[in-house]
Structures are given as structure tokens and as C-alpha cells.
Enzyme design. Sequence first.
Site, short mmCIF file in Angstrom:
data_model
loop_
_atom_site.label_atom_id
_atom_site.label_comp_id
_atom_site.label_asym_id
_atom_site.label_seq_id
_atom_site.Cartn_x
_atom_site.Cartn_y
_atom_site.Cartn_z
N GLY A 129 5.07 -11.48 22.12
CA GLY A 129 5.94 -11.58 21.13
C GLY A 129 7.21 -10.86 21.32
N LYS A 156 14.25 -6.40 5.78
CA LYS A 156 14.60 -5.25 6.59
C LYS A 156 16.07 -5.27 7.47
CE LYS A 156 9.83 -4.17 7.78
NZ LYS A 156 8.84 -4.00 8.85
N LYS A 202 0.79 -1.19 -0.01
CA LYS A 202 -0.02 -0.03 -0.08
C LYS A 202 0.81 1.18 0.13
CE LYS A 202 -4.02 -2.13 0.90
NZ LYS A 202 -4.27 -2.66 -0.48
N SER A 203 2.27 1.06 0.04
CA SER A 203 2.99 2.29 0.25
C SER A 203 3.10 3.33 -0.66
CB SER A 203 4.58 1.99 0.53
OG SER A 203 4.79 1.11 1.87
N TYR A 255 -2.77 -6.14 9.55
CA TYR A 255 -3.98 -5.45 9.14
C TYR A 255 -4.51 -5.96 7.98
CZ TYR A 255 -0.59 -3.71 5.67
OH TYR A 255 0.26 -3.84 4.70
N GLY A 276 -3.55 -3.05 12.81
CA GLY A 276 -2.34 -2.23 12.46
C GLY A 276 -2.56 -1.24 11.22
N GLY A 287 9.94 -11.15 18.53
CA GLY A 287 10.39 -11.04 17.34
C GLY A 287 10.75 -9.78 16.67
N ASN A 311 6.45 -14.19 25.83
CA ASN A 311 6.78 -14.94 24.72
C ASN A 311 6.95 -16.30 25.24
OD1 ASN A 311 7.43 -14.58 21.85
ND2 ASN A 311 9.56 -15.22 22.34
P1 ATR Z 1 9.87 -11.64 12.92
O1 ATR Z 1 11.13 -11.33 13.11
O2 ATR Z 1 9.34 -11.95 11.57
O3 ATR Z 1 8.75 -10.96 13.51
P2 ATR Z 1 10.34 -14.04 14.32
O4 ATR Z 1 11.50 -13.51 14.87
O5 ATR Z 1 10.10 -15.44 14.05
O6 ATR Z 1 9.65 -13.24 13.20
O7 ATR Z 1 9.06 -13.77 15.55
C1 ATR Z 1 7.90 -14.06 15.58
C2 ATR Z 1 7.23 -13.91 16.91
O8 ATR Z 1 5.93 -14.54 16.89
C3 ATR Z 1 8.00 -14.93 17.95
O9 ATR Z 1 7.80 -13.93 19.25
C4 ATR Z 1 7.15 -16.02 17.93
O10 ATR Z 1 7.31 -16.55 19.42
P3 ATR Z 1 8.63 -17.58 19.78
O11 ATR Z 1 9.71 -16.53 19.70
O12 ATR Z 1 8.34 -17.88 21.26
O13 ATR Z 1 8.63 -18.72 18.87
C5 ATR Z 1 5.83 -15.44 17.68
N1 ATR Z 1 4.82 -16.32 17.66
C6 ATR Z 1 4.85 -17.03 16.06
N2 ATR Z 1 3.60 -17.73 16.07
C7 ATR Z 1 3.15 -17.74 17.44
C8 ATR Z 1 2.04 -18.80 18.12
N3 ATR Z 1 1.45 -19.40 17.19
N4 ATR Z 1 1.74 -18.43 19.49
C9 ATR Z 1 2.55 -17.61 20.09
N5 ATR Z 1 3.59 -16.86 19.59
C10 ATR Z 1 3.94 -16.74 18.23
#
Ligand code: ATR
Length: 277
Positions: free
Chosen positions: A130, A69, A16-17, A221, A243, A132, A154
Site C-alpha cells: 500500500g 486528517k 476507543k480514544s 484492528y 493494529g 495511501g 502497490n
Molecule cells: P487512505 O489514504 O485512506 O489510506 P487511499 O489513499 O485510497 O486511502 O489508499 C488506499 C491504499 O490501499 C492504496 O495503496 C490502494 O492501492 P492503489 O493505490 O493501488 O489503489 C490500496 N488498496 C485498496 N484496496 C486494495 C486492494 N483490494 N488490493 C490492493 N491494494 C488495495
Amino acid sequence: MTDQYAVIGNPIGHTKSPLIHGLFADETKQDMTYAAIEGPLEPEGAFADVVRAFGASGGKGMNVTAPFKLKAFAMADERSERASLAGAANALKFENGRIVAENFDGIGLVRDIEVNLGVPLEAQRVLMLGAGGAARGALLPFLAARPAEFVIANRDIAKANALIADAGARGSVRACAYGDLETMGRYDLVVNATSASLTGDLPPVPPTVFSPEGTAYELAYGKRLTPFLRLARNVGVRGIADGVGMLVEQAAEAFAWWRGVRPQTRAVIDRLTVPLD
Ligand code: ATR
């Protein structure tokens, strides 16, 4: 001469940017173009070559989206503190032959919550799910808003603790396991920064964390009522949001950084909003 900007990602078809920045440019009367570029996934180094070529041909700035990124951050000559904590860049500026990396995802998120949703975070209890990339981008802007308490839940708790350690001591922030949340009371704001919604999953969050007068915010979003937002609605949370506002606000931050003028966001958010149900 017309200044050139672009977003780079792969895939890039659904971005959408260009629409958002086109509307910003019209509103603020900026002489600029904004394109979408599908970045190469391989060979190694090809992404950086495309970015450098864009800058060398007169490009002024780029937005960067998945999966680039981290690469964009790594190739930059200068990096903001926010980008450094995230280890990721979502915006680049080409300046005197140098590449400057920024990350406006977190500040866009906090701005959407505080300004657009009218939910000040100061002295509030905030829970982020989360640890990540998305959570990394959000941490410093959240702490700058001075919540009374900031908890990161997390599945992998070591990852949450590492994120907090990287941020240094800046306010009341701690990590916990999902299982601990049942006894930790209600939060004024619960943010889903996991990637669970992308696969239609629900993080194992107990319904007891939500406050009926509070807010549940989904970083994804355009996915309507995700399992996280559905849970929040089912327990009676009044404010639920996805979002889209964050998407537009991070774009506005980048636009202001590049052009020195801040665009209005309300009409653009309304235009992009997909009703939750
Ligand atoms: P990104 O950097 O793209 O955000 P990532 O580093 O893999 O991707 O992070 C994904 C996040 O979503 C992590 O916090 C992950 O939790 P874990 O670190 O414990 O794996 C979280 N996540 C993904 N699927 C999930 C789920 N079904 N339930 C809870 N947390 C989830």
C-alpha cells in the site's frame, strides 16, 4: 483547572480514544478530560471552525481521525516532518494561540512491532503493501528503524514512487508491483497498509513473500483474521498481529507529547485486544 482534550472524527461512535486516554490519565494521575466530538462534514470550513472553537475555549489538544486528517494538517500553523510527509495529522496541540500538527500513526506502528512484539527492524527485510495515507504515515518511522531493505508494493506503482520521492533519499527503499514480488524472496516483516481489509479484500500478494519465522502485521484492528492474516497463517507465519497495539501506542505518543509523561501501554492493549480467532 482540568485540561480538556478530545478526538474528532465522523462517524465517531466506535472510537476507543476516550477509553484509552482515560486509562492513561488514571494511571499517570493527570487532571484532564477527553471527549469524542462528531465533526461536521460540511459546509467547507465547518470542521476547522469546530477545531478552533475547541482550542479557543481552553482545549489543549485533539486527536483527529477519518475523514479529517488531511484537513487538520492543512489548517495547522506548525507541522512536524512526519506529519508533513504524511500530509495528514492525527494529533493537534493548541499552544499560545497556535495549532501544531503531528502524526504518531507510524511511530506507534513501529513501536508496537519493535517493543511489544519484540521484532527489531534493524537489518531486516521489510515489505509494506500500500502507498495511501496509512503507508505515508509509516514510511519515515520505518526508515528510521534502519531495515536492510524496505520495499513498497502497490497496484498503482506511480503512487508508491511518488511517496518515496517525497521522503527524499533516506536508506534503502524502493517500489515494486505485486507481480514482481514472486521473484524477490522472503521478508522478515510484511505489513498490510492497504485499505483492502476494510472491504474484506486481499491485496494480490503472493504467499512466497512470507517467512515462517517472520511477522505479518495488519494495520486494521478488531477485524479478527483478515484475508491477509489468514493467508499468512495458512503459509505458517509464526507472528501474526493486528493494529490494536499501534492504536494504543500512537495514543501514548500523543499523550506524552501533550502531558510530558509517558503512560504504560501493556494493560491497555490487553484490555482492547479482540482475539484473532
Ligand atoms: P487512505 O489514504 O485512506 O489510506 P487511499 O489513499 O485510497 O486511502 O489508499 C488506499 C491504499 O490501499 C492504496 O495503496 C490502494 O492501492 P492503489 O493505490 O493501488 O489503489 C490500496 N488498496 C485498496 N484496496 C486494495 C486492494 N483490494 N488490493 C490492493 N491494494 C488495495
